[in-house]
Scaffold this motif. Sequence first.
Motif, mmCIF file in Angstrom:
data_model
loop_
_atom_site.group_PDB
_atom_site.id
_atom_site.type_symbol
_atom_site.label_atom_id
_atom_site.label_comp_id
_atom_site.label_asym_id
_atom_site.label_seq_id
_atom_site.Cartn_x
_atom_site.Cartn_y
_atom_site.Cartn_z
ATOM 1 N N LEU A 190 -9.397 9.564 -32.232
ATOM 2 C CA LEU A 190 -8.974 10.357 -33.401
ATOM 3 C C LEU A 190 -9.857 10.063 -34.609
ATOM 4 O O LEU A 190 -10.374 10.982 -35.258
ATOM 5 C CB LEU A 190 -7.510 10.061 -33.752
ATOM 6 C CG LEU A 190 -7.035 10.664 -35.083
ATOM 7 C CD1 LEU A 190 -7.038 12.192 -35.037
ATOM 8 C CD2 LEU A 190 -5.653 10.146 -35.474
ATOM 9 N N PHE A 191 -10.050 8.779 -34.904
ATOM 10 C CA PHE A 191 -10.767 8.402 -36.131
ATOM 11 C C PHE A 191 -12.230 8.858 -36.097
ATOM 12 O O PHE A 191 -12.758 9.366 -37.073
ATOM 13 C CB PHE A 191 -10.701 6.881 -36.326
ATOM 14 C CG PHE A 191 -9.397 6.392 -36.915
ATOM 15 C CD1 PHE A 191 -8.249 7.181 -36.893
ATOM 16 C CD2 PHE A 191 -9.312 5.125 -37.503
ATOM 17 C CE1 PHE A 191 -7.048 6.729 -37.441
ATOM 18 C CE2 PHE A 191 -8.114 4.670 -38.054
ATOM 19 C CZ PHE A 191 -6.981 5.452 -38.023
ATOM 20 N N GLU A 192 -12.894 8.652 -34.956
ATOM 21 C CA GLU A 192 -14.320 9.001 -34.881
ATOM 22 C C GLU A 192 -14.538 10.504 -35.032
ATOM 23 O O GLU A 192 -15.464 10.936 -35.721
ATOM 24 C CB GLU A 192 -14.928 8.500 -33.559
ATOM 25 C CG GLU A 192 -15.109 6.980 -33.562
ATOM 26 C CD GLU A 192 -15.502 6.407 -32.201
ATOM 27 O OE1 GLU A 192 -15.403 5.199 -32.040
ATOM 28 O OE2 GLU A 192 -15.898 7.192 -31.311
ATOM 29 N N THR A 193 -13.659 11.300 -34.386
ATOM 30 C CA THR A 193 -13.833 12.751 -34.505
ATOM 31 C C THR A 193 -13.401 13.230 -35.892
ATOM 32 O O THR A 193 -14.019 14.140 -36.457
ATOM 33 C CB THR A 193 -13.059 13.510 -33.405
ATOM 34 O OG1 THR A 193 -11.686 13.102 -33.420
ATOM 35 C CG2 THR A 193 -13.650 13.232 -32.037
ATOM 36 N N ALA A 194 -12.368 12.599 -36.462
ATOM 37 C CA ALA A 194 -11.909 12.983 -37.804
ATOM 38 C C ALA A 194 -12.980 12.651 -38.845
ATOM 39 O O ALA A 194 -13.211 13.413 -39.786
ATOM 40 C CB ALA A 194 -10.601 12.276 -38.142
ATOM 41 N N ALA A 195 -13.664 11.511 -38.668
ATOM 42 C CA ALA A 195 -14.715 11.114 -39.600
ATOM 43 C C ALA A 195 -15.819 12.181 -39.653
ATOM 44 O O ALA A 195 -16.311 12.537 -40.718
ATOM 45 C CB ALA A 195 -15.309 9.769 -39.192
ATOM 46 N N GLU A 196 -16.184 12.704 -38.467
ATOM 47 C CA GLU A 196 -17.229 13.727 -38.444
ATOM 48 C C GLU A 196 -16.757 15.042 -39.051
ATOM 49 O O GLU A 196 -17.539 15.763 -39.672
ATOM 50 C CB GLU A 196 -17.704 13.954 -37.001
ATOM 51 C CG GLU A 196 -18.351 12.708 -36.420
ATOM 52 C CD GLU A 196 -19.296 13.009 -35.283
ATOM 53 O OE1 GLU A 196 -19.410 14.181 -34.890
ATOM 54 O OE2 GLU A 196 -19.920 12.054 -34.788
ATOM 55 N N ALA A 197 -15.479 15.352 -38.874
ATOM 56 C CA ALA A 197 -14.965 16.630 -39.375
ATOM 57 C C ALA A 197 -14.753 16.586 -40.891
ATOM 58 O O ALA A 197 -15.134 17.498 -41.606
ATOM 59 C CB ALA A 197 -13.661 16.981 -38.662
ATOM 60 N N TYR A 198 -14.146 15.503 -41.378
ATOM 61 C CA TYR A 198 -13.774 15.430 -42.801
ATOM 62 C C TYR A 198 -14.802 14.683 -43.657
ATOM 63 O O TYR A 198 -14.710 14.665 -44.878
ATOM 64 C CB TYR A 198 -12.410 14.756 -42.954
ATOM 65 C CG TYR A 198 -11.240 15.587 -42.490
ATOM 66 C CD1 TYR A 198 -10.773 16.646 -43.256
ATOM 67 C CD2 TYR A 198 -10.590 15.306 -41.288
ATOM 68 C CE1 TYR A 198 -9.686 17.403 -42.842
ATOM 69 C CE2 TYR A 198 -9.506 16.056 -40.863
ATOM 70 C CZ TYR A 198 -9.051 17.102 -41.647
ATOM 71 O OH TYR A 198 -7.984 17.843 -41.240
#
Lengths: 192, 281
Positions: A109-117
């Motif tokens: 969750l965190f790694e993909t959220a970091a790239e998105a946000y």
Amino acid sequence: MKPYKAVVIGSSAGGLNALKVLFGGLDEHFSLPVIIVQHISPNAENYLIHILNEFSKLKVKEADEKEMPGTGMAYLAPPNYHLLIEPDCTFTLTIGERVNYARPSIDVLFETAAEAYKDQLIGIILTGANSDGSKGLKKIRDFGGLTLVQDPETAEVDSMPRAAIQADAADRILSLEEIAVLLNGISSGGVD
Amino acid sequence: MNKNQNDTLENQDIEIRLLVEAIYQKYGYDFRNYSQAHVKRRILNRFNLSGMKNIAEMIHEALTNTKFVDLILMDLSITVTEMFRDPVFYRELREEIMPLLRNYPFIKIWHAGCSSGEEVYSMAILLKEEGLYERAQIYATDFNPVIIKQAKDGVYPLNRMKEFTLNYMKAGGKNSLSDYYTIHYDSARLLDVLKKNIVFATHNLVTDGVFAEVNLVVCRNVLIYFNRQLQDKVIKLFVDSLPGGGILCLGSKESLQFSSHYSEFNPLLPQEKIYIRKVTL
């Protein structure tokens, strides 16, 4: 101040009590969507949602695939699925291999959220008995997001917060009550 | 986020899109409408194992080395499955759907995106126990030929059987799961009597068309990897494969609700994502 767009939270052992305190402390008008991975048994009925809804002024629901996170909402990753954030910030659920022995995994969750946000994200690591989430939280920090870790002294189980701190992933180390106050302040446009 | 990081991220995304495009142009496997976040994670995982300098290097390797492409295809396949995965689904299938299928003289089932076959054999066991197997034909398909071979073999690690047995019991199994396999060292081999009426074949939901009219389509935890546009295209494929009264089973987190073909179906057991095709006059 950066206009933050979302909050991601990772919790494991002891997470239910911690989330109760944190959600209990959030304002009624808290404006950022909250996205949570709580480690949970694959066959668990999602009782967590019912409990958190009692303690939270936000509406808590399970994350649906392709859903766009919205204001006044909190989303839990379903048991036995990874929760990923797409570049357009919608949710993807997958049944891929476990990561850090976990599905859902906080790092995913965190790694993909970091790239998105990018730098408009707040990441929080709470109590837990493993090290899932450290890598992801570090990535949020590297991308300029704000990263909070529950003070290990106040955590029911301290390994997960300690691992995050050791990975140099923490901007601030705070108690649950302090985290809630900080989030309320950011949401209402105060200082972060 | 500083400009450098932004550039790195942007370049990586471009290279991944080019790699996906290269695989499509060269080999016809089309991942262009898969979940971007998922594809990126899987490709970066392969990149980290490959020891290559950048993703661009992976493009050249993919074009020139079919063994390397096979690895990427495996990375992008869904290989996590169980026998009787989501036992409640199989219980509903037994109690609510089998009585409907009983009305047909001949039952055709399409298991689309069957991966290594665990759920196909679960269906075969269900049909056996309900006395329907002898008049059933199961088509089990997946895009990945390596995985279809595994499915056809029907050999699974013995240490997984405990979990499968628990699922089987929760799903209302009438016998013992061990009645359906033999043990060879540390493997469990599903019996040939289960395989008799199953046809295993490669079929790509993204690029291939309808191949049969069937009474039941099972496609679970496949659509979650597709974007809305591709989901719609695949559901249309199921619409065209199912006559009125035909049944569609999706995964527990998949829904027809947002599909433009929703009106072609009625929810039968919406909790378990089981839908029935409307009868058109």
